[in-house]
Design an enzyme around this catalytic site. Structure first.
Site, mmCIF file in Angstrom:
data_model
loop_
_atom_site.group_PDB
_atom_site.id
_atom_site.type_symbol
_atom_site.label_atom_id
_atom_site.label_comp_id
_atom_site.label_asym_id
_atom_site.label_seq_id
_atom_site.Cartn_x
_atom_site.Cartn_y
_atom_site.Cartn_z
ATOM 1 N N HIS A 60 30.635 -60.453 23.268
ATOM 2 C CA HIS A 60 29.514 -60.287 22.342
ATOM 3 C C HIS A 60 28.402 -61.312 22.589
ATOM 4 C CE1 HIS A 60 30.176 -57.056 19.573
ATOM 5 N NE2 HIS A 60 31.281 -57.532 19.038
ATOM 6 N N GLU B 75 28.850 -52.751 19.207
ATOM 7 C CA GLU B 75 30.299 -52.581 19.103
ATOM 8 C C GLU B 75 30.861 -51.578 20.112
ATOM 9 O OE1 GLU B 75 32.029 -54.676 17.862
ATOM 10 O OE2 GLU B 75 30.649 -55.692 16.497
ATOM 11 N N GLU C 233 35.201 -60.794 21.485
ATOM 12 C CA GLU C 233 34.259 -61.685 20.796
ATOM 13 C C GLU C 233 33.459 -62.486 21.813
ATOM 14 O OE1 GLU C 233 33.987 -60.820 17.833
ATOM 15 O OE2 GLU C 233 35.915 -59.811 17.639
ATOM 16 N N GLU D 132 32.080 -62.860 16.046
ATOM 17 C CA GLU D 132 31.483 -63.457 17.239
ATOM 18 C C GLU D 132 30.355 -64.442 16.972
ATOM 19 O OE1 GLU D 132 31.124 -60.145 16.334
ATOM 20 O OE2 GLU D 132 29.092 -59.444 16.729
#
Ligand SMILES: [Zn+2]
Length: 866
Positions: free
Chosen positions: A302, A321, A299, A265
């Site tokens: 993030h 995460e 991603e 990311e």
């Protein structure tokens, strides 16, 4: 090997305001110049200590402090660190190092993949690019100037916005990038190569236009549309669900062929494993499409949960995460089917994470120590972490969760924080006490919840007793009870939930009895609906009750779950009979339950296909105290054949009815394909010429990759000439498409054919096999060791020896991927004594090799010790 502990965290003595990077790119010798503005951290009591920068495999060429070259007495430099003495409180440091991207087979730092330069810096790859304070709580503003030969590298990308570009003499050119957001070094990215761009745009809720760019090799230009559409859908969803908008003017995704993980990311410039970008119906399956949608969204999400608010240290990895996996799961549930998504997520959790929790690598979602951080990108940190985040939503409700998430992000925007800060943000926004939830962060192991119930006919009440227990670890404090939300409903004889019994029970003690009033009939309880907590549920239940829930439960997850439990019960009974040498008999009630699902008009094809599939050999093995893989395999094959034969006509008509369709990747066609291929699988398992011919025909005529791959996987399971022909035809057709060829390796590695192991050995010498490419290595070795228990655990131990040899070979190239594959030996203690000894011997052999990486050694030593 040095072990790093969470309790030893100290803030950095120095901070970096800005770092200006210049790369003179060359595959064999790249020069990296860095100019940093540093100062002592006012939060850390006035120190006079030296500045210690991380490095890994660097050659220092020049070093200047405030413009003056340092004499040798002021610093010590080696390939692992740079130590500078007597530095002022505020200063400028300039370094020049040389690195060798083409030789970087670890794929951490700056490396080349099919001629393209790219980077992977999380967790500690930036120190392989230049000396730096390579830790997530040091955040700086980055500018990056890239210089490279124009003909070979026309495209030069880095984080942020492109602010200037120009020509140099000798056919080289340069581009300057500036990222306005301070970031930790693990989010740095650079890409240079001959790439083409698939463009799109997105207009944010507040009306800003963002350029979206997907960069791929020219040959893949026609495989980007789905990734772009997924990105747009994710951006819209995050605005609608959480009010979170994107913050730069440009968002780039680059697909590369050699990548250790799924994707990364990096701020404004995601680098992706091409597996999670490239798709068109002829080359990618429905599952690939869903995987791409989920990873692109992950991603993107993030950008807020990870980049704008990042982790203080790597022990907090689940902060970004677990949270972001939860967000992508919720997104996928909205994009596809909530029930199917939940079943897929829970199956993945049970297969990978429950095994981890029961094995030597068991660790809490926030680990207490590590030797190699890369070994802690685990199912526990990711998947169980996501389940723990889901607990907040279950307890606070969707609106309360949204409020909490927004509060947490506003309070800590631009900061590096901890899991405790997340929990506090959730608690403060909702004005509740969430202290007990912290136990989920430091207790490892899968909690077991036992339930029993008693219906009191005269009082018209039902008492449900829930009790919990935790795995006890030798060197750790006794586990304390966790807060566990349990969603329940009591189902009446008519198949409906009894009024007033659908509740979320909160079990926060060792044991508690909950009473339901106005229960006038004996109910069948449906417990932990939607898998409301990452637990193992234990309960005495008759097959009759399970069949009843399988047919009636209003909760689609538990409906599927009842079927899985029913099948598990039948299968475990058969495993016992195999071990005792008794004849096998099929329970006709399971056949009947399957027939009912097949004819149920209220279920879509995807749910039907999932409900009509049996638990895998891996999951069945988890239920056994001592695993005999042959017995598990035989029992499961027996049930597959029995179901195939008993329902032959039903499978035939289901297949015929759903055979025709288009290759469109939409819900109707996906549902159709899943159900049809499930039916075909049972038919082909009968090994009749007529049913095999159906698979051969599908293989020859399939319009899209889903049907093609499904038919191929069925054919390679056969011990016959059809298998060999399909293998040859597949290869001839797809040898030029790396991602499709990965499937060819994977399907053969996972085949249940007796020839599987010999084929895998032969494939490891195939000209297209390449240990240095992570996708290819995983397609053959990980798929075999982790996905084909019957063949991997052959009794003579030859497959253990083969995989161990490949691990040692791969470790010299790429320790991170090698340590994933060696984890397949982790469960050795759970096997019958003969296999356990053979597996242990291979672990010891690996540990005894000289030059083994700390990545592999950490896994192997824990497996042998614990
Ligand atoms: Zn992630």
């Amino acid at each position: 090997m040095e072990r790093i502990h969470r309790k030893d965290y100290r803030a950095s003595e120095f901070l970096v305001d800005t770092i200006d990077l210049v790369f003179e790119l060359d595959p064999t010798e790249t020069i990296v110049r860095a100019k940093m503005q540093l100062h002592r951290n006012p939060e850390v009591p006035a120190g006079t200590g030296p500045l210690l920068l991380h490095g890994d495999g660097l050659e220092l060429r020049a070093l200047r402090l405030d413009g003056a070259a340092l004499d040798g007495s002021r610093f010590e430099a080696d390939s692992q660190s740079l130590r500078i003495h007597d530095v002022p409180d505020r200063f400028e440091l300039a370094t020049e190092v040389v690195i060798h991207p083409a030789e970087n087979t670890k794929l951490m730092g700056l490396y080349t993949s099919s001629g393209t330069f790219c980077t992977q810096c999380e967790a500690e790859g930036f120190r392989r690019i230049t000396y730096y304070l390579d830790r997530p709580d040091v955040m700086a503003r980055f500018t990056t100037r890239i210089e490279a030969e124009r003909a070979r590298y026309p495209v030069l990308l880095s984080n942020g916005n492109r602010v200037a570009e120009g020509e140099l003499s000798d056919g080289r050119h340069w581009v300057q990038w500036e990222d306005p957001f301070p970031k930790p070094s693990y989010l740095f990215a650079l890409v240079a190569g001959n790439l083409v761009c698939h463009e799109g745009t997105f207009t944010t809720a507040s009306g800003r236009e963002v350029a979206l760019e997907i960069w791929v090799e020219p040959a893949n230009a026609d495989k980007c549309a789905h990734a772009l559409a997924s990105l747009q859908a994710a951006m819209r969803w995050d605005e609608e669900r959480y009010g979170l908008e994107y913050d730069l003017d440009i968002y780039m995704i680059v697909a590369v062929d050699d990548f250790n993980m799924g994707a990364m990311e990096n701020k404004g410039l995601n680098v992706f494993n091409s597996k999670f970008v490239l798709a068109k119906p002829s080359t990618a399956t429905d599952d690939d499409y869903e995987g791409i949608e989920g990873v692109v969204a992950h991603e993107y999400f993030h950008n807020w949960t990870g980049n704008r608010v990042t982790c203080r240290d790597w022990f907090q990895l689940t902060l970004k995460e677990g949270l972001t996996v939860f967000r992508d799961q919720e997104f996928s549930a909205d994009m596809t089917s909530a029930a199917v998504q939940r079943i897929k997520d829970v199956t993945r959790l049970r297969t990978a994470q429950f095994a981890e929790d029961a094995g030597p690598l068991a660790h809490p979602i926030r680990p207490e120590s590590y030797i190699e951080m890369n070994n802690f990108y685990t199912a526990t940190v990711y998947e169980k972490g996501a389940e723990v985040v889901r607990l907040y939503q279950t307890l606070l409700g969707r609106e309360g969760f949204r409020k909490g998430l927004r509060h947490y992000l506003e309070r800590h925007d631009g900061c590096a924080v901890t899991c405790d800060d997340f929990r506090q943000g959730m608690a403060d926004a909702n004005d509740v006490d969430l202290d007990q939830l912290e136990r989920w962060y430091f207790q490892a192991g899968t909690p077991v919840v036992r339930t029993s119930g008693a219906w009191d006919a005269s009082a018209g009440s039902y008492a449900m007793t829930l009790s919990q227990s935790q795995r006890v670890f030798p060197d750790e404090p006794r586990p304390r009870p966790l807060p566990i939300p349990i969603r329940v409903g009591l189902v009446g004889a008519d198949g409906n939930d009894i009024a007033g019994t659908v509740r979320t029970l909160e079990l926060s003690e060792d044991e508690h009895t909950f009473t339901f009033e106005n229960v006038r009939e004996r109910p069948v309880p449906s417990i932990a609906r939607g898998f409301s907590a990452p637990i193992k549920l234990e309960m005495e239940r008759s097959r009759e009750d399970l069949a009843f829930l399988m047919a009636n439960d209003s909760d689609p997850f538990n409906r599927w779950e009842a079927g899985q439990r029913f099948a598990t019960d039948v299968l475990l009974g058969l495993v016992g009979r195999v071990l005792e040498g008794q004849a096998l008999e099929m329970d006709p009630a399971l056949v009947q339950a399957f027939r009912r699902i097949l004819s149920d008009g209220s279920l879509d094809g995807s749910i039907k296909a999932l409900t009509l599939s049996l638990p895998s050999e891996e999951l069945l093995s988890q239920e056994l105290s001592q695993v005999d893989p042959d017995a598990v395999h035989r029992a499961r094959e027996f049930v597959v054949r029995e179901l195939g034969a008993a329902l032959r006509d039903d499978w035939m008509s289901t297949y015929a009815q759903h055979r025709q369709g288009t290759d469109a990747v939409d819900k109707a066609q996906i549902d159709r394909r899943r159900l049809k291929n499930r039916a075909l699988r049972y038919l082909v398992a009968l090994e009749e010429q007529g049913t095999i011919a159906l698979a051969v025909e599908q293989f020859r005529t399939a319009a899209g990759m889903t049907d093609y791959e499904a038919a191929f996987s069925m054919l390679v399971d056969l011990d016959s000439s059809e298998a060999d022909r399909a293998i040859a035809e597949f290869y001839d057709r797809w040898r030029g498409e790396p991602l499709v060829l990965d499937k060819w390796f994977r399907m053969q590695a996972m085949s249940s054919s007796p020839a599987a192991f010999d084929r895998v050995v032969a494939l490891s010498n195939h000209p297209d096999f390449n240990l240095a490419n992570p996708n290819r290595a995983r397609s053959l070795l990980f798929a075999f060791a982790a996905g084909n228990p019957f063949a991997f655990h052959r009794a003579d131990g030859e497959a253990y020896r083969f995989v161990a040899d490949r691990v040692v070979e791969l470790d010299a190239i790429n320790p991170q991927v090698a340590s994933r594959i060696v984890s397949s030996f982790n469960q050795w203690r759970r096997f019958e004594p003969g296999r356990a000894a053979l597996m242990k011997a291979q672990l010891e052999r690996i540990a005894g090799q000289s030059g083994i990486s700390k990545d592999v050694l950490e896994i192997v030593e824990r497996a042998v010790e614990r």
